[in-house]
Design a protein around this motif. Sequence first.
Motif, PDB file in Angstrom:
ATOM      1  N   GLN A  62       0.824  -1.205   0.000  1.00 50.27           N
ATOM      2  CA  GLN A  62       0.000   0.000   0.000  1.00 50.27           C
ATOM      3  C   GLN A  62       0.859   1.256   0.000  1.00 50.27           C
ATOM      4  O   GLN A  62       0.605   2.200  -0.739  1.00 50.27           O
ATOM      5  CB  GLN A  62      -0.877   0.014   1.247  1.00 50.27           C
ATOM      6  N   GLY A  63       1.894   1.233   0.840  1.00 53.15           N
ATOM      7  CA  GLY A  63       2.781   2.386   0.956  1.00 53.15           C
ATOM      8  C   GLY A  63       3.472   2.679  -0.362  1.00 53.15           C
ATOM      9  O   GLY A  63       3.492   3.819  -0.826  1.00 53.15           O
ATOM     10  N   LEU A  64       4.015   1.616  -0.991  1.00 56.37           N
ATOM     11  CA  LEU A  64       4.705   1.811  -2.266  1.00 56.37           C
ATOM     12  C   LEU A  64       3.756   2.373  -3.312  1.00 56.37           C
ATOM     13  O   LEU A  64       4.102   3.282  -4.069  1.00 56.37           O
ATOM     14  CB  LEU A  64       5.286   0.481  -2.753  1.00 56.37           C
ATOM     15  N   PHE A  65       2.546   1.848  -3.331  1.00 52.02           N
ATOM     16  CA  PHE A  65       1.581   2.332  -4.316  1.00 52.02           C
ATOM     17  C   PHE A  65       1.297   3.817  -4.094  1.00 52.02           C
ATOM     18  O   PHE A  65       1.286   4.606  -5.045  1.00 52.02           O
ATOM     19  CB  PHE A  65       0.285   1.527  -4.231  1.00 52.02           C
ATOM     20  N   THR A  66       1.079   4.178  -2.829  1.00 54.29           N
ATOM     21  CA  THR A  66       0.797   5.587  -2.521  1.00 54.29           C
ATOM     22  C   THR A  66       1.932   6.478  -3.001  1.00 54.29           C
ATOM     23  O   THR A  66       1.705   7.506  -3.657  1.00 54.29           O
ATOM     24  CB  THR A  66       0.636   5.768  -0.997  1.00 54.29           C
TER      25      THR A  66
END
Lengths: 345, 362
Positions: free
Chosen positions: B34-38
Amino acid sequence: MSDIVLSVQGLSISYLTARGRLRAVNGVSFDLHQGETLALIGESGCGKSTLNLGVMQLLPRTALVDAGKVIYTPRGGQPIDALKLKGSALRRFRWAECSMVFQAALNSLNPVIRVRDMVYDTARAHGENDMRRIKARALELFKMVRLDPDRVFDAYPHQLSGGMRQRVLIALSVLLNPQVVLLDEPTTAVDILTQRTIIDVLKTLRRELGISLIFISHDLSIAAEMADTVATMYAGDLVEIGTVNEMFYRPAHAYTLGLLNAVPRLSADREALNSIPGSPPDMIDAPSGCKFHPRCSFATEICQTSVPKLEVLNRDGAAHWAACHHSDQVRLSAQEVLADDHAAD
Amino acid sequence: MTVSSSPLASDSPRGLRGTLRRIIRSYAFRVIAQGLFTIWAVTTFTFILIRQMPGNPIQIRISQIIQAQNVTYEEALAQAAGLFDFDPNAPLIVQYVDYVSKVVRGDLGESITSAGTPVLGQIMRFLPWTLFSIGLGLLFSFTIGILVGIAMAYWRGSLFDNVMTIIASITFSIPNYLIALLIILVLGVQLQLFSVGQLRGAVDTDIPPGFTPEYIGSLLEHAFLPVVTYISATVGGWMLTMKSSTLSTLGEEYVTAARARGLRSWRILTAYVGRNAMLPLVTQLAVSIGFVIGGSVIIEVIFVYPGLGGLLSAAIANRDYTTMQGVFLIIAFAVVVANTLADVLYGILDPRIRIGEEKRTR
Ligand SMILES: Nc1ncnc2c1ncn2[C@@H]1O[C@H](COP(=O)(O)OP(=O)(O)O)[C@@H](O)[C@H]1O
Ligand SMILES: [Mg+2]
């Protein structure tokens, strides 16, 4: 000499509401004896929970005790008025002398701490510092209420089913060995099998620990099974009280009779008769005279004008009081109903 | 009477596929993905937006040169072109692929407007001050808000409650830059409580750095005004939220039950009321961190505090694409990290959402 542990005397409690003052408990008196189980019955909204909360001074801020005393006699001590207790004396009275299993039992456990922390908190608050001893006591009680002691002790509330939580609360209620336990509808929120377990567990505890119980229930069959004495409340009034046999076989208040008739019987085929017409009155603006008269099939003119007093029925037989203008007719009618039942059997 | 057990325990396929499935389901994997996508989404979005801004670095510099030296456009163009390692006419997609492939390797590039200065180095010089002041501000604001909020709920309807409610509502509705300007105008200019000029920068440059009381004192002195601004812009919100959360917790059955068990009020306040009432605020903390970091840009410029805000506003003025890009990326990264920390904190406070720790008891 007397073995009365808790004597409620003329207790009146009101709620201050937006619409006015609501008398939820109205001059209620009764005695609870050592080892006795008193069942409080009545439809919901009759003031049963308010009465219990009042005894422990746990009413919300909007409630006022208008009058009355709650005389409690500690083991080997002098009687005290529990309503006058304050500060640390009140803290000691709560749970060590008189404990409670709440109606909303499923929400009575703090969701963010473990069962064991609630056990330790309770013990510590009452000056107990030997946690090994307390743990042993708790595990023994958990076993008595048929829980897996070690697992439950370390569990968080959400890891327990409703019935398990209910039994944890029951075990917790006797942790400090109180004389009196108030149980507010302990079987209402659980399934029928768990109900059975809880009733059995309560009987075991009562036998082994010799505690007195006030048992609120609107399940009359459970009340009949558990109680020595039964009291009926209607719209804040205690309208009838007597030994369990008197109350169930010779009811003398039309409301008690109505409640009994509302219990579905396996043998009966007259279901249409069963429920009491209407619903409990608005307690801010209650009916005149006997508050039950608008719903009562025995009601006559006197019921609309004069408030019936609680009167002794049989001077020499089993204890029995009722506040009904037509207790004789009610009793006659009750005999007929019972006769019908026997005929049907 | 049984309780359904967690899905993790129910099926455990073996072999590579099973392992793969467990990894995908695992909490850590989800958080990281999720963090990488954000971060990727923010990077892409700002990359496009920045290049949609009117003017590019060369044009900005040309007009600066024209104004400063009073030369012709051609002369200015010749001067400016030599300064930049940047071709504004290259296709956007080429620039994008080039940029992302460098970022993936941890290279944020060099500043466009001052060639040879690595963006990451710049950010690392300014970031600590922003983290220091915002961290301090949020810590104080959250703590004060929670304590005052609980007190307001316990003494609801009292004078204290009413006064605090008014203060909270007012400060909460004033934008943070107005608070900053008010502080300068009222405390600094009118009342002369401090000299605005002296408080520029992060620390007195005369004092040698070290763990000395003078140095730390100077650090705090210089951070004081931004921190006060962050506190007054956010504390009202915490107070009001905590008050309403505490009020609803006070009505919970387990609080009455705790009183019935004769627990001491302090224990009830902390372990029964406080801890449960705080839960919704921890979720909010994560959201608010993003807002405060965003708002800090203007506050740092107002107080001339050498954080990312100053760096970013200079970069915007010069259309320094890579620096802007880098700052936005770091902000996104900080918000993601803060969110994850808040998640972990929530898990510590609320056992109901603790993941895969233990099976339900039967
Ligand atoms: N907090 C409260 N504020 C106002 N009225 C209340 C409150 N709690 C209970 N009541 C009213 O008091 C009466 C008695 O309620 P309660 O004691 O809960 O009855 P029971 O336990 O017999 O169902 C009801 O009419 C109910 O509406
Ligand atoms: Mg009730």
